[in-house]
Design a protein around this motif. Structure first.
Motif, PDB file in Angstrom:
ATOM      1  N   ILE A   1       0.819  -1.218   0.000  1.00  0.00           N
ATOM      2  CA  ILE A   1       0.000   0.000   0.000  1.00  0.00           C
ATOM      3  C   ILE A   1       0.849   1.263   0.000  1.00  0.00           C
ATOM      4  O   ILE A   1       0.532   2.235  -0.678  1.00  0.00           O
ATOM      5  N   ASP A   2       1.949   1.261   0.753  1.00  0.00           N
ATOM      6  CA  ASP A   2       2.772   2.462   0.845  1.00  0.00           C
ATOM      7  C   ASP A   2       3.470   2.770  -0.472  1.00  0.00           C
ATOM      8  O   ASP A   2       3.531   3.926  -0.895  1.00  0.00           O
TER       9      ASP A   2
ATOM     10  N   TYR B   1       0.763   3.985  -2.933  1.00  0.00           N
ATOM     11  CA  TYR B   1       0.363   5.352  -2.561  1.00  0.00           C
ATOM     12  C   TYR B   1       1.426   6.352  -3.032  1.00  0.00           C
ATOM     13  O   TYR B   1       1.095   7.351  -3.686  1.00  0.00           O
TER      14      TYR B   1
ATOM     15  N   GLU C   1      -3.494  10.707   3.350  1.00  0.00           N
ATOM     16  CA  GLU C   1      -2.620   9.654   3.872  1.00  0.00           C
ATOM     17  C   GLU C   1      -3.312   8.309   3.760  1.00  0.00           C
ATOM     18  O   GLU C   1      -4.515   8.228   3.511  1.00  0.00           O
ATOM     19  N   VAL C   2      -2.532   7.243   3.959  1.00  0.00           N
ATOM     20  CA  VAL C   2      -3.077   5.890   3.987  1.00  0.00           C
ATOM     21  C   VAL C   2      -3.827   5.722   5.304  1.00  0.00           C
ATOM     22  O   VAL C   2      -3.304   6.071   6.368  1.00  0.00           O
TER      23      VAL C   2
ATOM     24  N   ARG D   1      -5.087   3.709   8.358  1.00  0.00           N
ATOM     25  CA  ARG D   1      -4.655   2.523   9.098  1.00  0.00           C
ATOM     26  C   ARG D   1      -5.544   2.398  10.332  1.00  0.00           C
ATOM     27  O   ARG D   1      -5.333   3.088  11.321  1.00  0.00           O
TER      28      ARG D   1
ATOM     29  N   PRO E   1      -4.763  -1.718   5.610  1.00  0.00           N
ATOM     30  CA  PRO E   1      -4.505  -0.335   5.210  1.00  0.00           C
ATOM     31  C   PRO E   1      -5.144  -0.059   3.853  1.00  0.00           C
ATOM     32  O   PRO E   1      -5.200  -0.936   2.984  1.00  0.00           O
TER      33      PRO E   1
ATOM     34  N   PHE F   1      -6.524   3.439   0.949  1.00  0.00           N
ATOM     35  CA  PHE F   1      -6.703   4.860   0.634  1.00  0.00           C
ATOM     36  C   PHE F   1      -7.608   4.990  -0.576  1.00  0.00           C
ATOM     37  O   PHE F   1      -7.737   4.087  -1.391  1.00  0.00           O
TER      38      PHE F   1
ATOM     39  N   GLU G   1      -4.648  -2.849   0.788  1.00  0.00           N
ATOM     40  CA  GLU G   1      -3.518  -3.772   0.809  1.00  0.00           C
ATOM     41  C   GLU G   1      -4.016  -5.185   1.060  1.00  0.00           C
ATOM     42  O   GLU G   1      -4.804  -5.428   1.976  1.00  0.00           O
TER      43      GLU G   1
END
Length: 129
Positions: free
Chosen positions: A84-85, A88, A101-102, A104, A111, A113, A127
């Protein structure tokens, strides 16, 4: 293929409104990395466009909005990623309109977005481990 009692076996396409199909194709193909698998003329001056994630079997049809129906809708489409990060950061670096932001929320919620396409249609990325 297994089917339901009604004979339905799979979800083939999800249709979202696109006021500028060329701009939408560029976004989904260039920014998201989807494949354009169909782009054909039909009817009187209409065009049917389908894009798919590279390994996906369910696609998104980018269709002109019906008269009186707005673009910029909550699509209900949920896409998955293994990281996910990284996803993103990549979309944000390409100028995609992503959430600040994601999100959580903690287990068992993964997670996630939201992001918006050029017409303001909202999609979710989650994710998946």
């Amino acid at each position: 293929m297994t089917t339901t009692a009604s004979g339905i076996g799979a979800i083939g396409l999800v249709i979202i409104p696109s006021t500028d199909q060329d701009r939408s194709i560029e976004f989904y193909v260039q920014d998201l990395g989807f494949e354009k698998r169909t782009d054909v003329a039909f009817g009187e001056g209409y065009r049917w466009v389908e894009v798919y994630p590279p390994s996906g079997t369910t696609g998104i049809a980018l269709a002109p909005p019906r008269e009186g129906t707005p673009a910029g809708v909550q699509t209900g489409i949920s896409l998955t990623t293994g990281d996910i990060d990284a996803t993103y950061a990549q979309l944000q670096s390409r100028g995609v309109d992503v959430d600040a932001e994601v999100a959580r929320m903690g287990e068992p919620v993964p997670p996630m977005f939201w992001f918006r396409d050029p017409d303001g249609n909202t999609l979710l990325i989650v994710e998946q481990s």
